[in-house]
Write a protein that holds these residues in place. Structure first.
Motif, PDB file in Angstrom:
ATOM      1  N   UNK A 185       0.746  -1.178  -0.107  1.00 47.72           N
ATOM      2  CA  UNK A 185       0.079   0.029   0.076  1.00 47.72           C
ATOM      3  C   UNK A 185       0.754   1.212  -0.045  1.00 47.72           C
ATOM      4  N   UNK A 186       0.449   2.151  -0.858  1.00 45.02           N
ATOM      5  CA  UNK A 186       1.148   3.654  -0.755  1.00 45.02           C
ATOM      6  C   UNK A 186       0.184   4.530  -0.454  1.00 45.02           C
ATOM      7  N   UNK A 187       0.637   5.557   0.424  1.00 46.20           N
ATOM      8  CA  UNK A 187      -0.245   6.635   0.875  1.00 46.20           C
ATOM      9  C   UNK A 187       0.740   7.843   1.057  1.00 46.20           C
ATOM     10  N   UNK A 188      -0.120   9.115   1.349  1.00 49.78           N
ATOM     11  CA  UNK A 188       0.501  10.223   1.667  1.00 49.78           C
ATOM     12  C   UNK A 188      -0.181  10.690   3.074  1.00 49.78           C
ATOM     13  N   UNK A 189       0.518  11.146   3.772  1.00 48.42           N
ATOM     14  CA  UNK A 189       0.010  11.732   5.125  1.00 48.42           C
ATOM     15  C   UNK A 189       0.876  12.679   5.951  1.00 48.42           C
ATOM     16  N   UNK A 190       0.372  13.797   6.056  1.00 45.86           N
ATOM     17  CA  UNK A 190       1.194  14.822   6.576  1.00 45.86           C
ATOM     18  C   UNK A 190       2.259  15.363   5.854  1.00 45.86           C
ATOM     19  N   UNK A 191       2.274  15.284   4.346  1.00 46.53           N
ATOM     20  CA  UNK A 191       3.450  15.691   3.379  1.00 46.53           C
ATOM     21  C   UNK A 191       4.411  14.320   3.240  1.00 46.53           C
ATOM     22  N   UNK A 192       4.392  13.321   3.964  1.00 47.42           N
ATOM     23  CA  UNK A 192       5.314  12.223   3.833  1.00 47.42           C
ATOM     24  C   UNK A 192       4.532  11.265   3.109  1.00 47.42           C
ATOM     25  N   UNK A 193       5.277  10.447   2.265  1.00 45.44           N
ATOM     26  CA  UNK A 193       4.747   9.330   1.459  1.00 45.44           C
ATOM     27  C   UNK A 193       5.315   8.059   2.189  1.00 45.44           C
ATOM     28  N   UNK A 194       4.035   7.216   2.267  1.00 45.14           N
ATOM     29  CA  UNK A 194       4.409   6.036   3.113  1.00 45.14           C
ATOM     30  C   UNK A 194       4.128   4.641   2.169  1.00 45.14           C
ATOM     31  N   UNK A 195       4.981   3.780   2.058  1.00 45.53           N
ATOM     32  CA  UNK A 195       4.827   2.283   1.850  1.00 45.53           C
ATOM     33  C   UNK A 195       4.832   1.409   2.598  1.00 45.53           C
ATOM     34  N   UNK A 196       3.512   0.738   2.797  1.00 43.16           N
ATOM     35  CA  UNK A 196       3.412  -0.410   3.954  1.00 43.16           C
ATOM     36  C   UNK A 196       3.528  -1.856   3.166  1.00 43.16           C
ATOM     37  N   UNK A 197       4.172  -2.623   3.713  1.00 45.31           N
ATOM     38  CA  UNK A 197       4.310  -3.945   3.221  1.00 45.31           C
ATOM     39  C   UNK A 197       3.943  -4.805   4.404  1.00 45.31           C
ATOM     40  N   UNK A 198       3.046  -5.595   4.142  1.00 45.20           N
ATOM     41  CA  UNK A 198       2.451  -6.769   5.142  1.00 45.20           C
ATOM     42  C   UNK A 198       2.172  -8.196   4.596  1.00 45.20           C
ATOM     43  N   UNK A 199       2.631  -9.090   5.481  1.00 46.53           N
ATOM     44  CA  UNK A 199       2.323 -10.408   4.756  1.00 46.53           C
ATOM     45  C   UNK A 199       1.909 -11.293   5.696  1.00 46.53           C
ATOM     46  N   UNK A 200       1.419 -12.531   5.605  1.00 48.58           N
ATOM     47  CA  UNK A 200       0.902 -13.615   6.446  1.00 48.58           C
ATOM     48  C   UNK A 200       1.851 -14.709   6.770  1.00 48.58           C
ATOM     49  N   UNK A 201       3.006 -14.568   6.495  1.00 45.74           N
ATOM     50  CA  UNK A 201       4.223 -15.602   6.821  1.00 45.74           C
ATOM     51  C   UNK A 201       4.813 -15.530   8.350  1.00 45.74           C
ATOM     52  N   UNK A 202       5.792 -16.148   8.629  1.00 44.37           N
ATOM     53  CA  UNK A 202       6.635 -15.830   9.965  1.00 44.37           C
ATOM     54  C   UNK A 202       6.818 -14.771  10.166  1.00 44.37           C
ATOM     55  N   UNK A 203       7.337 -14.177  11.179  1.00 44.57           N
ATOM     56  CA  UNK A 203       7.629 -12.719  11.378  1.00 44.57           C
ATOM     57  C   UNK A 203       8.973 -12.411  10.561  1.00 44.57           C
ATOM     58  N   UNK A 204       8.988 -10.929  10.636  1.00 43.17           N
ATOM     59  CA  UNK A 204      10.239 -10.732   9.768  1.00 43.17           C
ATOM     60  C   UNK A 204      11.428 -10.806  11.086  1.00 43.17           C
ATOM     61  N   UNK A 205      12.494 -10.893  10.362  1.00 44.83           N
ATOM     62  CA  UNK A 205      13.818 -11.090  11.352  1.00 44.83           C
ATOM     63  C   UNK A 205      14.039 -10.109  12.389  1.00 44.83           C
TER      64      UNK A 205
END
Length: 256
Positions: A185-205
């Protein structure tokens, strides 16, 4: 002979990772290009056949007792050709998109800081990752591109490689999962640009695991990918917020 600096070593490692990724996807990329090529080849043969038939129809038109009917038949054939032409144009567009995405990976290590469209980069990266047949066929992808996401001022190559590293980490973790879902997901909030990556696998290291560089055991692919993501985020002027199954990348507002 001077020993390379730690930063130079990291840059070299980052570049080798990108080269390895492109090489690994060659088989899948060729597979993906084969479909449009077959469509183009088939439609060209049909065009040749139709051209011969229409030439014969035009020659017969002068001797036809029903010229209006013969003309209508020619019009119908012309409409059929236009439909085939649309299929050819779509196949050509798909080939051009794949070639352009691969070509962008032949840029020099530094391509200069300039405004880059995050949404377009994400679309390009997802097309490139279709070369990973596991990612293409077995990962359920949900992509939400914000409609008003501004340009990110950074090296475009750094942003692309950041996305590559995040996708490489998620893809490897999802291989171990029963439910294989990925949310981008990409979005803009308060002038900043955000990229969110989410998954259903094991946790990130975890932080310590991802940062470890010594020891007898080589780091896992997810750990290496997280380290690379942090490096590319730094080069892109972005920050990473990592939780067990979500990474949020924040790009600052453009100055001025």
């Amino acid at each position: 002979m001077n020993r390379p600096s730690r930063a130079d070593e990291r840059d070299f490692f980052c570049q080798r990772f990108q080269d390895l990724l492109t090489g690994r996807f060659v088989k899948g990329i060729v597979h993906n290009m084969n479909g449009p090529m077959q469509i183009l080849s088939m439609q060209i043969e049909l065009f040749k056949r139709d051209a011969g038939q229409e030439l014969a129809a035009i020659e017969a038109l002068a001797e036809s007792e029903d010229p209006a009917g013969a003309i209508r038949a020619l019009v119908d054939r012309a409409k059929g050709r236009m439909a085939k032409l649309a299929q050819m144009e779509e196949s050509l567009r798909r080939l051009e998109d794949m070639i352009n995405v691969i070509g962008k990976r032949s840029q020099d290590m530094e391509d200069g800081v300039r405004p880059s469209l995050l949404n377009q980069i994400l679309q390009d990266e997802l097309l490139f990752w279709q070369g990973d047949l596991f990612f293409k066929h077995q990962v359920e992808k949900e992509v939400v591109l914000g409609p008003d996401v501004p340009a990110v001022v950074a090296e475009e190559r750094a942003i692309r490689n950041l996305v590559d590293a995040l996708l490489a980490c998620c893809a490897e973790l999802l291989r171990e999962a029963q439910e294989r879902k990925l949310h981008l997901e990409s979005a803009c909030d308060g002038g900043c640009t955000h990229l969110t990556v989410r998954h259903t696998g094991p946790p990130f290291p975890a932080g310590d695991e991802a940062e470890a560089e010594d020891g007898d055991e080589p780091p896992s692919i997810p750990s290496m990918a997280i380290r690379l993501a942090r490096r590319w985020a730094e080069l892109a002027g972005a920050t990473l917020e990592i939780t067990p199954r979500e990474i949020r990348c924040t790009f600052p507002p453009a100055e001025g």
